[in-house]
Design a protein around this motif. Structure first.
Motif, PDB file in Angstrom:
ATOM      1  N   GLN A 376      51.668 -36.748  40.120  1.00 17.68           N
ATOM      2  CA  GLN A 376      51.671 -38.179  39.806  1.00 17.68           C
ATOM      3  C   GLN A 376      50.406 -38.847  40.338  1.00 17.68           C
ATOM      4  N   GLY A 377      50.030 -38.532  41.589  1.00 11.53           N
ATOM      5  CA  GLY A 377      48.836 -39.137  42.174  1.00 11.53           C
ATOM      6  C   GLY A 377      47.567 -38.748  41.428  1.00 11.53           C
ATOM      7  N   LYS A 378      47.462 -37.488  41.034  1.00 17.44           N
ATOM      8  CA  LYS A 378      46.268 -37.050  40.318  1.00 17.44           C
ATOM      9  C   LYS A 378      46.176 -37.671  38.932  1.00 17.44           C
ATOM     10  N   LEU A 379      47.329 -37.918  38.301  1.00 18.78           N
ATOM     11  CA  LEU A 379      47.318 -38.564  36.990  1.00 18.78           C
ATOM     12  C   LEU A 379      46.733 -39.966  37.077  1.00 18.78           C
ATOM     13  N   PHE A 380      47.081 -40.690  38.156  1.00 22.32           N
ATOM     14  CA  PHE A 380      46.534 -42.039  38.306  1.00 22.32           C
ATOM     15  C   PHE A 380      45.025 -41.992  38.592  1.00 22.32           C
ATOM     16  N   GLU A 381      44.581 -40.960  39.310  1.00 25.78           N
ATOM     17  CA  GLU A 381      43.135 -40.789  39.496  1.00 25.78           C
ATOM     18  C   GLU A 381      42.452 -40.549  38.152  1.00 25.78           C
ATOM     19  N   LEU A 382      43.046 -39.645  37.363  1.00 25.61           N
ATOM     20  CA  LEU A 382      42.473 -39.326  36.052  1.00 25.61           C
ATOM     21  C   LEU A 382      42.501 -40.533  35.123  1.00 25.61           C
ATOM     22  N   LEU A 383      43.524 -41.379  35.278  1.00 24.30           N
ATOM     23  CA  LEU A 383      43.623 -42.596  34.474  1.00 24.30           C
ATOM     24  C   LEU A 383      42.477 -43.546  34.808  1.00 24.30           C
ATOM     25  N   SER A 384      42.169 -43.676  36.103  1.00 28.33           N
ATOM     26  CA  SER A 384      41.095 -44.586  36.511  1.00 28.33           C
ATOM     27  C   SER A 384      39.725 -44.097  36.047  1.00 28.33           C
ATOM     28  N   LEU A 385      39.603 -42.801  35.877  1.00 29.18           N
ATOM     29  CA  LEU A 385      38.329 -42.225  35.419  1.00 29.18           C
ATOM     30  C   LEU A 385      38.218 -42.136  33.901  1.00 29.18           C
ATOM     31  N   GLY A 386      39.306 -42.482  33.205  1.00 30.04           N
ATOM     32  CA  GLY A 386      39.262 -42.504  31.749  1.00 30.04           C
ATOM     33  C   GLY A 386      39.576 -41.198  31.071  1.00 30.04           C
ATOM     34  N   PHE A 387      40.123 -40.218  31.823  1.00 30.25           N
ATOM     35  CA  PHE A 387      40.440 -38.930  31.228  1.00 30.25           C
ATOM     36  C   PHE A 387      41.790 -38.924  30.518  1.00 30.25           C
ATOM     37  N   VAL A 388      42.757 -39.715  30.997  1.00 30.43           N
ATOM     38  CA  VAL A 388      44.114 -39.709  30.430  1.00 30.43           C
ATOM     39  C   VAL A 388      44.557 -41.135  30.159  1.00 30.43           C
ATOM     40  N   GLN A 389      45.635 -41.223  29.386  1.00 31.33           N
ATOM     41  CA  GLN A 389      46.247 -42.524  29.139  1.00 31.33           C
ATOM     42  C   GLN A 389      47.765 -42.379  29.204  1.00 31.33           C
TER      43      GLN A 389
END
Length: 412
Positions: A376-389
């Protein structure tokens, strides 16, 4: 360190050499000048690279040899056949060394000999094939410039690719304080000289003719610029013309004078390969710049690279080979992508996402092999970097990031 070379010098050597160069005086006074005159005469009589004649010079001395060839009543050199003696005496009859020395002086040049302060000691590596002397046009000091020099040679009928490589390589070498040496021919040679001149750097043209005999004729203006900004050097006296064999012998001087030879483009039968292989036999570095495998003009370079040469692609890589300790080329790598900066866990979570569609955190944690909270934490990191939505309770790859960064599952 190469045989005959002095320790590493700085780019300031070019400025110092240009400012202070002048015809060198050596101890010995009149006797020394008599030897200079004799050597000047012998350049009119003997062919460049004649090792038999070189042995005569070594054993007899230049003055005695000149007398033996110019006086029909004198004893011929040891081992000289009657036919060769007759031919050399015919040449000796037309030798006018005083006139040749006056002619080069009128050009603003000089004639330098082994033992002069300006003589490049690395030419002595040629043994009995060493030049008798060198006729020089230009104000720079040949010995100083040759200490940090690289030969750039290649095909006369080069491609646009080859001309571009030779120009940019030579400009890069000159910009870093290295002297570019070539033969002033059409194609790669001319491009090499122009590249060095454009960078306001040092370049030396080694001729297969006299220093006042522009060959090829189309390079008359270029040779004039080299004489003004650099040096024009020849074994043959003023006014003498090139021949096929003189081109081949000229190549040995280029090979011996420099720390290494770079071949840009060359066919399987090429004088440039002769230069490179002579350089290798003298203990110098041999380098090649690869070209298209379908090009016959690169076939000779590729053969050289298979056998004995080192691949180089720019001036930094050449200097790393021929320079001193610490002259290292910068490391090579592709552009850094944002994905390269992710930590290993975030990368694993990103690669676990499906290429199409979405998934929830629980299934993604199982696929990535990471605890649910960490996922969950890594997904939010990836979201902030624009990799996931995020799509409600599911997650998926951000299509815009995928297109821009090329990030796909499994690196596909």
């Amino acid at each position: 360190m190469e045989p005959g070379y002095a320790p590493h010098t700085t780019a300031a050597s070019h400025t110092a050499g240009r400012a202070t160069a002048r015809p060198c005086s050596t101890p010995g006074g009149a006797a020394r000048e008599t030897q200079r005159t004799a050597r000047a005469a012998l350049t009119r009589i003997l062919e460049p690279g004649d090792e038999t004649a070189g042995r005569w010079v070594r054993e007899m001395g230049p003055v005695a040899l000149w007398r033996a060839l110019s006086d029909e009543d004198a004893t011929p050199p040891r081992g000289a056949s009657p036919a060769k003696t007759e031919g050399l005496r015919l040449r000796a009859a037309r030798a006018r060394p005083a006139a040749d020395l006056a002619a080069v002086t009128a050009l603003g040049g000089r004639f330098i000999c082994p033992g002069d302060d300006e003589w490049p000691g690395q030419l002595d590596d040629l043994g009995d094939a060493r030049p008798l002397g060198l006729w020089v046009r230009g104000t720079a000091n040949l010995r100083l410039w040759a200490l940090r020099s690289v030969a750039v040679v290649g095909a006369r009928a080069c491609t646009d690719y080859g001309a571009h490589l030779a120009t940019t390589l030579s400009a890069g070498l000159a910009d870093r304080g290295w002297t570019v040496v070539s033969g002033a021919a059409y194609g790669v040679d001319g491009a090499a000289h122009r590249g060095a001149l454009a960078a306001d750097g040092a370049t030396i043209a080694v001729m297969a003719s006299g220093v006042d005999y522009a060959y090829p004729r189309g390079h008359t203006e270029l040779l004039g610029r080299i004489a003004e900004q650099g040096l024009v050097v020849a074994e043959l006296p003023p006014g003498d013309h090139p021949t096929r064999s003189r081109f081949i012998q000229r190549n040995r001087v280029i090979a011996a004078l420099t720390r290494g030879t770079v071949v840009v483009e060359a066919e399987l039968r090429s004088g440039s390969l002769v230069t490179a292989r002579r350089a290798r036999s003298l203990g110098r570095f041999t380098m090649g710049m690869p070209g298209p495998v379908t090009s016959s003009l690169s076939a000779g370079v590729h053969q050289l690279l298979r056998d004995e040469a080192t691949v180089v692609t720019d001036a930094d890589e050449v200097i790393e080979l021929v320079g001193s300790i610490g002259d290292l080329a910068p490391g090579r790598r592709g552009p850094t992508l944002t994905r390269d900066l992710l930590d290993p866990v975030a990368t694993r979570v990103l690669e676990a996402l499906p290429a199409q569609g979405s998934t929830d955190v629980g299934r993604l944690a199982e696929e990535a092999g990471t605890p649910r909270e960490v996922t969950q934490g890594k997904l939010f990191e990836l979201l902030s970097l624009g990799f996931v939505q995020r799509c409600g309770g599911h997650w998926e790859l951000a299509r815009r990031a995928e297109a821009a960064d090329g990030s796909r599952r499994g690196g596909a």
